[in-house]
Design a protein around this motif. Structure first.
Motif, PDB file in Angstrom:
ATOM      1  N   GLN A  25     -25.077  15.986  15.429  1.00 55.00           N
ATOM      2  CA  GLN A  25     -25.126  14.832  16.315  1.00 55.00           C
ATOM      3  C   GLN A  25     -24.111  14.997  17.446  1.00 55.00           C
ATOM      4  N   LEU A  26     -24.559  14.677  18.636  1.00 55.21           N
ATOM      5  CA  LEU A  26     -23.723  14.781  19.833  1.00 55.21           C
ATOM      6  C   LEU A  26     -23.628  13.417  20.494  1.00 55.21           C
ATOM      7  N   LYS A  27     -22.426  13.080  20.977  1.00 54.11           N
ATOM      8  CA  LYS A  27     -22.239  11.808  21.692  1.00 54.11           C
ATOM      9  C   LYS A  27     -21.803  12.087  23.125  1.00 54.11           C
ATOM     10  N   ASN A  28     -22.264  11.255  24.022  1.00 54.27           N
ATOM     11  CA  ASN A  28     -21.913  11.336  25.435  1.00 54.27           C
ATOM     12  C   ASN A  28     -20.614  10.574  25.649  1.00 54.27           C
ATOM     13  N   ILE A  29     -19.553  11.264  26.024  1.00 54.03           N
ATOM     14  CA  ILE A  29     -18.242  10.604  26.159  1.00 54.03           C
ATOM     15  C   ILE A  29     -18.184   9.678  27.368  1.00 54.03           C
ATOM     16  N   LEU A  30     -19.176   9.763  28.261  1.00 50.64           N
ATOM     17  CA  LEU A  30     -19.178   8.923  29.453  1.00 50.64           C
ATOM     18  C   LEU A  30     -19.945   7.627  29.261  1.00 50.64           C
ATOM     19  N   ALA A  31     -20.602   7.470  28.104  1.00 46.97           N
ATOM     20  CA  ALA A  31     -21.357   6.242  27.808  1.00 46.97           C
ATOM     21  C   ALA A  31     -21.431   6.090  26.290  1.00 46.97           C
ATOM     22  N   ASP A  32     -22.427   5.384  25.794  1.00 43.05           N
ATOM     23  CA  ASP A  32     -22.519   5.114  24.352  1.00 43.05           C
ATOM     24  C   ASP A  32     -23.750   5.746  23.713  1.00 43.05           C
ATOM     25  N   ASP A  33     -24.397   6.692  24.393  1.00 40.24           N
ATOM     26  CA  ASP A  33     -25.619   7.268  23.852  1.00 40.24           C
ATOM     27  C   ASP A  33     -25.341   8.605  23.169  1.00 40.24           C
ATOM     28  N   GLY A  34     -26.279   9.002  22.317  1.00 37.46           N
ATOM     29  CA  GLY A  34     -26.149  10.250  21.598  1.00 37.46           C
ATOM     30  C   GLY A  34     -27.477  10.961  21.481  1.00 37.46           C
ATOM     31  N   ILE A  35     -27.424  12.237  21.110  1.00 37.77           N
ATOM     32  CA  ILE A  35     -28.625  13.045  20.901  1.00 37.77           C
ATOM     33  C   ILE A  35     -28.421  13.900  19.661  1.00 37.77           C
ATOM     34  N   LEU A  36     -29.496  14.597  19.273  1.00 39.06           N
ATOM     35  CA  LEU A  36     -29.484  15.408  18.068  1.00 39.06           C
ATOM     36  C   LEU A  36     -29.916  16.824  18.417  1.00 39.06           C
ATOM     37  N   VAL A  37     -29.232  17.810  17.844  1.00 34.79           N
ATOM     38  CA  VAL A  37     -29.692  19.189  17.985  1.00 34.79           C
ATOM     39  C   VAL A  37     -30.885  19.374  17.051  1.00 34.79           C
ATOM     40  N   ASN A  38     -32.011  19.767  17.622  1.00 35.20           N
ATOM     41  CA  ASN A  38     -33.237  19.912  16.833  1.00 35.20           C
ATOM     42  C   ASN A  38     -33.963  21.175  17.299  1.00 35.20           C
ATOM     43  N   ASN A  39     -34.263  22.043  16.343  1.00 33.40           N
ATOM     44  CA  ASN A  39     -34.934  23.297  16.669  1.00 33.40           C
ATOM     45  C   ASN A  39     -34.128  24.077  17.709  1.00 33.40           C
ATOM     46  N   LYS A  40     -32.802  24.050  17.509  1.00 31.44           N
ATOM     47  CA  LYS A  40     -31.843  24.734  18.403  1.00 31.44           C
ATOM     48  C   LYS A  40     -32.015  24.292  19.852  1.00 31.44           C
ATOM     49  N   SER A  41     -32.378  23.019  20.046  1.00 31.52           N
ATOM     50  CA  SER A  41     -32.554  22.468  21.387  1.00 31.52           C
ATOM     51  C   SER A  41     -31.996  21.048  21.430  1.00 31.52           C
TER      52      SER A  41
END
Length: 528
Positions: free
Chosen positions: A487-503
């Motif tokens: 799990q990755l979080k954007n330090i400039l806001a409150d949103d996040g994303i997930l590493v999936n299939n190396k992408s």
């Protein structure tokens, strides 16, 4: 210092005042001690590159920053070409502010004693006006502190208190030229004069001669008396002056003006001699006002530790300020192999010699500035922030780009944005010392990874330079240690994303940057 100024010397020598003997007195005092003063060289536990790559530089035009002592307000006027009262005490009073925004080093304009009187000149626009040396680049005494700023004791206090707060100090110096009021320049055009051979006599650098390296080195910049550094007496004088400032003030390094106006042989010897005296960790950061990477690299190979990244200054202005393709950034990064260590370059958005970023950015300027800041603070190198950028200070060409710091004007959104970026530099070693690996480039979006081998300290920057929403699915670099499900979080806001299939799949609003670190955000994508 600015590369060309029109008709500087028009009316310059209306009168030459009697010059005090302070320069000669201080020089003689220094020479008498030279054989007994031990070298100030120190060995640092870290290599020089690691030591300085950790820094964030905050550049201050001292006269325009903060007036802390009105007793030295000589010739202060409400005039953009005059003194405004800023001084060392003013910087001391604002050290907590500087630390709070995340800067770890301050660079201050030259503290040397400048000419005492104005002269009439046309700096463009066809208008003759009084011009003062408030900026510090017109020395009449290399061995004295300018009285508008304070004295040597106050400068020592500034540096001592800055060090106590973990802030380093760079002093700005010039070895290319002096002011007409310098005692050695008074008789410079007299072939029988004692100091005639101390100066070049090839006239000013005309507008059509900037592509001629010989004339750039030997001609007069803005018609100021141009020193001949090939004269051994001149070299000795300049090195003694530099050592005097190191001995007296104990700064952490020099920002050196007008590098390309002085020959390579000088810089090879000067760099060696100053490092031998002050230590390998004493920074020599040069101003090579040139957009060609190879030209900047040539002076670093002479022995300078770094130069300001003018090639990227022009690219940042074009891409983020004017909306041009981010592919220009990728193309320039391909040139990084010309530098001995590109992580030692100092990228910047603007400074005192060019219009401020917001002046040329046009509409939506603050969001464009945020993109430029996100890029500059996460790319390789030692970033430099010009005072006032953190509050959106505007300003056109000189002297409008040197407005007083607006202490009563706030831009909390921009300032907080800058603080988040300085924080990520401090907290993630990969951004300071790691490799930079491109992840994506097209005409709207640019992305790169900063990695030092530890997946928990990796940082990914993604920038949308377009005026529309953009979504990209971007492959994570093979060199990254991030695994699927991270799990990755954007330090400039409150949103996040997930590493999936190396992408990673990222959606960005118009003119938005996201800086991702490992962690869970409030609005994270859930693991499948």
């Amino acid at each position: 210092m600015k590369k060309s100024i029109k008709s500087l010397a028009a009316g310059l020598i209306a009168s030459i005042l009697t010059i005090s003997c302070a320069a000669q007195t201080n020089l003689e005092a220094f020479e008498s001690e030279a054989n007994t003063v031990e070298s100030l060289a120190k060995k640092n536990a870290l290599s020089k590159s690691s030591f300085w790559q950790d820094q964030i530089i905050y550049f201050i035009v001292t006269d325009r920053f903060s007036n802390g002592d009105k007793k030295n307000d000589f010739n202060v006027k409400n005039d953009p070409w005059a003194y405004h009262g800023g001084d060392f005490q003013g910087i001391i009073n604002k050290l907590d502010y500087i630390k709070d925004i995340g800067a770890t080093t301050i660079w201050i304009t030259p503290p040397m004693d400048n000419r005492d009187v104005a002269f009439k000149a046309d700096f463009g626009g066809g208008k003759m006006q009084d011009i003062w040396g408030y900026h510090g680049y017109w020395f009449k005494d290399f061995f004295a502190v300018d009285e508008h700023l304070g004295d040597m004791n106050k400068m020592r206090e500034l540096i001592t208190k800055a060090h106590a707060k973990g802030i380093k100090v760079l002093l700005d110096i010039v070895v290319n030229h002096v002011d007409y009021d310098h005692p050695y320049a008074k008789d410079k055009n007299n072939p029988q004069g004692k100091y005639y051979k101390w100066f070049n006599h090839h006239g000013k650098i005309n507008d059509n001669e900037w592509s001629d390296p010989w004339k750039v080195e030997h001609g007069e910049l803005a018609e100021l008396p141009d020193l001949d550094q090939t004269n051994p007496e001149v070299y000795d004088y300049l090195v003694k002056a530099s050592k005097w400032w190191i001995q007296q003030a104990k700064p952490d390094g020099f920002r050196i003006d007008t590098i390309k106006h002085v020959g390579h042989e000088f810089w090879k010897k000067y760099s060696k001699d100053i490092h031998a005296y002050a230590g390998d960790d004493f920074l020599l950061l040069g101003e090579v006002y040139d957009g060609i990477p190879e030209n900047n690299a040539s002076y670093i190979k002479d022995g300078l530790d770094s130069t300001f990244d003018f090639p990227f200054y022009y690219a940042i202005k074009d891409v983020f300020g004017q909306g041009k393709s981010p592919r220009q950034l990728a193309k320039l990064f391909e040139k990084d192999n010309v530098y001995p260590n590109p992580n030692m370059m100092s990228p910047f958005i603007d400074n005192h010699d060019v219009p401020r970023f917001l002046h040329d950015a046009g509409s939506n300027g603050i969001n464009k500035l945020k993109l430029a800041m996100a890029f500059t603070m996460t790319m390789r190198g030692i970033p430099t922030i010009y005072y006032g950028t953190e509050v959106g200070l505007p300003g056109g060409p000189d002297p409008d780009n040197r407005r007083d710091m607006p202490w009563n004007t706030k831009n909390a959104g921009l300032t907080d944005y800058v603080k988040k970026l300085t924080s990520v530099r401090k907290n993630y070693e990969s951004v300071r010392r790691g490799k930079q690996l491109e992840m994506w480039q097209d005409d709207q979006v640019f992305s790169f990874l900063r990695t030092s081998g530890d997946p928990n300290t990796e940082v990914i920057t993604v920038i949308n330079n377009s005026d529309g929403n953009q979504t990209r699915t971007i492959k994570v670099r093979a060199e990254s240690k991030m695994q699927d499900g991270t799990q990755l979080k954007n330090i400039l806001a409150d949103d996040g994303i997930l590493v999936n299939n190396k992408s990673i799949t990222v959606t960005l609003a118009p003119k938005e940057a996201k800086v991702f670190v490992v962690g869970t955000a409030k609005n994270s994508v859930k693991k499948k």
